[in-house]
Enzyme design. Structure first.
Site, PDB file in Angstrom:
ATOM      1  CD  GLU A 183      -7.548   1.312  12.595  1.00 41.70           C
ATOM      2  OE1 GLU A 183      -8.157   0.972  12.505  1.00 41.70           O
ATOM      3  OE2 GLU A 183      -6.600   2.446  11.990  1.00 41.70           O
ATOM      4  NE  ARG A 190      -3.542  -1.326   1.769  1.00 39.87           N
ATOM      5  CZ  ARG A 190      -5.167  -2.354   2.668  1.00 39.87           C
ATOM      6  NH1 ARG A 190      -4.957  -2.155   4.152  1.00 39.87           N
ATOM      7  NH2 ARG A 190      -5.645  -2.707   2.580  1.00 39.87           N
TER       8      ARG A 190
HETATM    9  C1  LIG Z   1     -13.569   0.439   5.504  1.00 39.77           C
HETATM   10  C2  LIG Z   1     -13.136   0.313   5.823  1.00 39.77           C
HETATM   11  C3  LIG Z   1     -12.442  -0.940   4.959  1.00 39.77           C
HETATM   12  C4  LIG Z   1     -11.204  -1.964   5.839  1.00 39.77           C
HETATM   13  N1  LIG Z   1     -11.180  -3.140   5.304  1.00 39.77           N
HETATM   14  C5  LIG Z   1     -10.300  -3.862   5.983  1.00 39.77           C
HETATM   15  C6  LIG Z   1     -10.258  -5.103   6.044  1.00 39.77           C
HETATM   16  O1  LIG Z   1     -10.694  -5.978   4.294  1.00 39.77           O
HETATM   17  N2  LIG Z   1      -8.872  -6.065   6.877  1.00 39.77           N
HETATM   18  C7  LIG Z   1      -8.773  -6.406   7.386  1.00 39.77           C
HETATM   19  O2  LIG Z   1      -7.992  -6.642   8.079  1.00 39.77           O
HETATM   20  N3  LIG Z   1      -8.862  -4.163   8.276  1.00 39.77           N
HETATM   21  C8  LIG Z   1     -10.005  -3.456   7.255  1.00 39.77           C
HETATM   22  N4  LIG Z   1      -9.859  -1.935   7.701  1.00 39.77           N
HETATM   23  C9  LIG Z   1      -9.704  -1.815   9.249  1.00 39.77           C
HETATM   24  C10 LIG Z   1     -10.193  -2.724   9.760  1.00 39.77           C
HETATM   25  O3  LIG Z   1     -11.663  -2.394   9.952  1.00 39.77           O
HETATM   26  C11 LIG Z   1      -9.864  -2.043  11.450  1.00 39.77           C
HETATM   27  O4  LIG Z   1      -8.866  -1.747  11.604  1.00 39.77           O
HETATM   28  C12 LIG Z   1     -10.494  -2.888  12.615  1.00 39.77           C
HETATM   29  O5  LIG Z   1     -11.661  -2.968  12.400  1.00 39.77           O
HETATM   30  C13 LIG Z   1     -10.341  -1.540  14.138  1.00 39.77           C
HETATM   31  O6  LIG Z   1     -11.049  -2.611  14.814  1.00 39.77           O
HETATM   32  P1  LIG Z   1     -11.383  -2.265  15.930  1.00 39.77           P
HETATM   33  O7  LIG Z   1     -12.409  -3.026  17.182  1.00 39.77           O
HETATM   34  O8  LIG Z   1     -10.264  -1.878  16.573  1.00 39.77           O
HETATM   35  O9  LIG Z   1     -12.324   0.022  15.835  1.00 39.77           O
HETATM   36  P2  LIG Z   1     -13.928  -0.019  15.097  1.00 39.77           P
HETATM   37  O10 LIG Z   1     -14.083  -1.426  14.908  1.00 39.77           O
HETATM   38  O11 LIG Z   1     -13.021   1.133  14.311  1.00 39.77           O
HETATM   39  O12 LIG Z   1     -14.255  -0.061  16.673  1.00 39.77           O
HETATM   40  C14 LIG Z   1     -14.204   1.717  17.331  1.00 39.77           C
HETATM   41  C15 LIG Z   1     -15.133   2.160  18.089  1.00 39.77           C
HETATM   42  O13 LIG Z   1     -15.387   2.030  18.878  1.00 39.77           O
HETATM   43  C16 LIG Z   1     -16.179   4.003  19.136  1.00 39.77           C
HETATM   44  N5  LIG Z   1     -15.521   4.643  19.712  1.00 39.77           N
HETATM   45  C17 LIG Z   1     -14.611   6.365  19.299  1.00 39.77           C
HETATM   46  N6  LIG Z   1     -14.126   6.381  20.540  1.00 39.77           N
HETATM   47  C18 LIG Z   1     -14.874   6.169  21.345  1.00 39.77           C
HETATM   48  C19 LIG Z   1     -15.324   6.954  22.730  1.00 39.77           C
HETATM   49  N7  LIG Z   1     -14.459   8.189  22.493  1.00 39.77           N
HETATM   50  N8  LIG Z   1     -16.477   6.767  23.371  1.00 39.77           N
HETATM   51  C20 LIG Z   1     -17.353   5.233  22.865  1.00 39.77           C
HETATM   52  N9  LIG Z   1     -16.957   4.581  21.781  1.00 39.77           N
HETATM   53  C21 LIG Z   1     -15.544   5.458  21.525  1.00 39.77           C
HETATM   54  C22 LIG Z   1     -16.432   3.501  17.798  1.00 39.77           C
HETATM   55  O14 LIG Z   1     -17.624   3.944  17.876  1.00 39.77           O
HETATM   56  C23 LIG Z   1     -16.226   2.687  17.408  1.00 39.77           C
HETATM   57  O15 LIG Z   1     -17.340   1.880  17.210  1.00 39.77           O
HETATM   58  C24 LIG Z   1     -10.547  -1.339   6.871  1.00 39.77           C
HETATM   59  C25 LIG Z   1     -10.694  -0.089   7.721  1.00 39.77           C
HETATM   60  C26 LIG Z   1     -12.219   0.418   6.997  1.00 39.77           C
HETATM   61  C27 LIG Z   1     -12.627   1.765   7.777  1.00 39.77           C
END
Ligand SMILES: Cc1cc2nc3c(=O)[nH]c(=O)nc-3n(C[C@H](O)[C@H](O)[C@H](O)COP(=O)(O)OP(=O)(O)OC[C@H]3O[C@@H](n4cnc5c(N)ncnc54)[C@H](O)[C@@H]3O)c2cc1C
Length: 571
Positions: free
Chosen positions: A385, A297
């Site tokens: 993340e 990327r």
């Molecule tokens: C469009 C897109 C496509 C992607 N495709 C891929 C893929 O195909 N394969 C891959 O490996 N990765 C992919 N990624 C990356 C991957 O999806 C993310 O890194 C991963 O899903 C992150 O998961 P997470 O649970 O850490 O965070 P998230 O799924 O982002 O969840 C974080 C949550 O925290 C909540 N939050 C934030 N701040 C606060 C707060 N102050 N108080 C309460 N709640 C809060 C948010 O509302 C959210 O629901 C993609 C990302 C995007 C944006």
């Protein structure tokens, strides 16, 4: 009105508080509950529908060995190579070693991984040495993953789910995390949450940039929460730009990063305005060639940007992505229902190319944790993340969802253990600074925070984007400082119960702190490595094979360097 709501906060108690209900947070909550803990899973949006996880459409990398023989150590080697010397090897090893177990658990929970001849089908993505990426057809990976985890949550009686709750600050007592203070969005009521362990699972920061693949609530809250609680951040300068985000023609109701799976499956060609393929021209930048011209990327982002700068961009300012060499029937066989959704947008891939350009997509940096996913603040964990270090200077496709599952499960398990071993540390005093902040919110003559967010996104895109220079970064740091002064230290409020002005101000406070945490180490790193590319410092510098750590010292960002962590974590 608001002041009285904040003066009598609602108080809740739990063993483990999980902040953020994406893939990492949901997995953490499930695993903490399996470990015997009571859990509150809080999200500022709807549970399991708010962040990046539900938007992800593509693939999840793990050495399942279903498509071809594989071993987690091969995946580990590829992850380290992509990380350009900066991976925390303990975290990268956890990701790769636990990945298969988590994907098989999701399989048992009926996520619906695509299958071929009875086995889980695995696609090959750039930077992986073999087919390793599982997915759910047709571009449904994220929604399927989220639905599966939500279903598991429905069956877990010790997990209390609270949506529409923005965590404003972590509560810290005697240097240990003991809960959090929050704002309930619909009522404007302050909420205090006592917890023996707190997990930050708030996802990434790409909402800081003008063009991004994020949902609206991805401004990096968790990094700011961690910093203010006394935790350290690592590798903050490494923001991954997705090279082929959709640019033109107009595309409604579809993910802007949907073109990657089309490329994997059908082999789309990147063309410049001369209709010439150009990836091969850039394969050796950064002293590295994959031996294939499907660039990782960071290199593809570089290649497209440089083609545009050289005047060889597409009309909308990117590159063409063409599938015109692929027979129409093959496109339909691979992406059936998606082809119809594209047709509704007036796009016929067999007839015309689309235009694509780099967009902010993922953040390699984040909260610095040890192999138990605990930060340097006892009782404060992070996962998904929100964690930095596992992917070093660049992340491989598919590693982020695996990271969310693996780190989520590990953080949940360890937080439950931590909670079982300690007494509650809660004191109302620990919530006082955040409650005082909320109580001080008032109507005043100040810039509209939503407009300031747009200004900040422009600064980040123009000056802290994929290609950086000393002058641009200094200008960005000064601009961020000015925006901080403009919005002041006292929250602005509309003084209504549901108060979007206050929420924008709170978001902006976090975004500005996080923007500084990206720009300051980016200025210091005088080399080009992975996702951090300096036009004034081309190429890797051996002396920069170090991680930069950001923390707060007397309220100001401070920076120091450490050697990358090597060695595998104990199982
Ligand atoms: C469009 C897109 C496509 C992607 N495709 C891929 C893929 O195909 N394969 C891959 O490996 N990765 C992919 N990624 C990356 C991957 O999806 C993310 O890194 C991963 O899903 C992150 O998961 P997470 O649970 O850490 O965070 P998230 O799924 O982002 O969840 C974080 C949550 O925290 C909540 N939050 C934030 N701040 C606060 C707060 N102050 N108080 C309460 N709640 C809060 C948010 O509302 C959210 O629901 C993609 C990302 C995007 C944006």
């Amino acid at each position: 009105m608001i002041a009285s709501e904040h003066s009598t906060p609602t108080h809740l108690e739990t063993d483990v508080l999980v902040i953020g209900a994406g893939g990492a947070g949901m997995y953490a909550a499930l695993e903490a509950a399996r470990g015997g803990a009571s859990v509150i899973l809080a999200d500022r949006s709807l549970i399991g529908r708010g962040g990046a996880t539900v938007m992800a459409q593509m693939t999840v990398a793990a050495a399942l060995g279903e498509q071809t023989p594989d071993h987690w150590e091969h995946h580990f080697a590829d992850t380290l190579a992509a990380g350009r010397g900066l991976c925390d090897e303990r975290l990268a090893a956890l990701l790769c070693e636990d990945g298969p177990q988590r994907l098989r658990e999701m399989d048992a929970w009926k996520v619906g991984w695509a299958r071929e001849d009875g086995h889980i089908k695995q696609a090959q993505a750039p930077g992986h040495d073999r087919p390793r990426c599982a997915y759910v057809d047709f571009l449904s990976t994220g929604p399927a993953v989220s639905k599966t985890l939500r279903t598991q949550l429905n069956n877990a009686s010790t997990i209390r789910r609270i949506g529409d709750l923005v965590i404003v600050d972590i509560a810290v007592r005697d240097g240990e995390a003991c809960g959090a203070t929050a704002l309930h969005l619909p009522t404007g009521r302050a909420v205090t949450l006592a917890a023996k362990a707190v997990i930050i699972a708030t996802g990434g920061l790409t909402g800081l940039y003008r063009r991004n693949s994020a949902s609206s609530n991805m401004g990096g809250d968790g990094y700011a929460l961690a910093l203010r609680a006394g935790a350290e951040l690592i590798d903050m300068e490494f923001v991954q730009f997705f090279p082929i985000g959709h640019l033109a023609p107009r595309l409604v109701g579809m993910d802007p990063i949907m073109w990657d799976p089309f490329r994997y499956k059908l082999g789309g060609k990147l063309l410049n305005s001369e209709m010439r393929e150009f990836e091969e021209d850039y394969a050796t930048r950064d002293s590295r060639s994959d031996g294939t011209y499907v660039l990782t990327r960071d290199l593809a982002t570089y290649a497209i940007t440089k083609e545009v700068e050289a005047g060889r961009g597409s009309p909308a300012g990117g590159a063409y992505l063409s599938f015109q060499h692929v027979p129409e029937a093959e496109i339909r066989r691979a992406f059936g229902p998606v082809v119809d959704r594209l047709a509704a947008n007036g796009i016929d891939l067999a007839k015309r190319p689309v235009e694509v350009a780099p967009i902010a997509h993922y953040h390699m940096g984040g909260v610095r944790v040890d192999e138990t996913l605990q930060s340097c603040v006892p009782g404060l964990y992070a996962c998904g993340e929100a964690v930095g270090g596992a992917n070093g200077a660049n992340r491989l496709s598919g590693n982020a969802i695996t990271e969310a599952f693996v780190f989520g499960a590990r953080a949940g398990r360890n937080a439950a253990r931590c909670a079982a071993q300690k007494k509650a540390m809660w004191s109302p005093e620990a919530a006082r600074p955040a409650l005082d902040l909320l109580r001080s919110a008032a109507k005043r003559d100040a810039p509209n925070p939503a407009a300031v967010v747009v200004k900040l996104q422009a600064v980040m895109a123009d000056d802290v984007g994929p290609f950086r220079t000393d002058a641009k970064l200094r200008s960005a740091i000064a601009a961020i400082e000015q925006l901080k002064t403009d919005i002041g230290d006292t929250p602005i409020s509309s003084e209504a119960a549901f108060d979007p002005v206050l929420v924008d101000w709170l978001d902006l406070r976090n975004m500005l702190q996080v923007a500084q945490s990206v720009a300051v180490p980016a200025l210091a790193r005088t080399e080009s490595r992975g996702a951090h590319q300096r036009d004034d410092h081309l190429g890797l510098e051996e002396s920069w094979c170090v991680n930069q750590i950001v923390d707060l010292s007397d309220g100001a960002i401070s920076l120091h360097k450490v050697a990358p962590t090597t060695g595998k974590a104990a199982a």
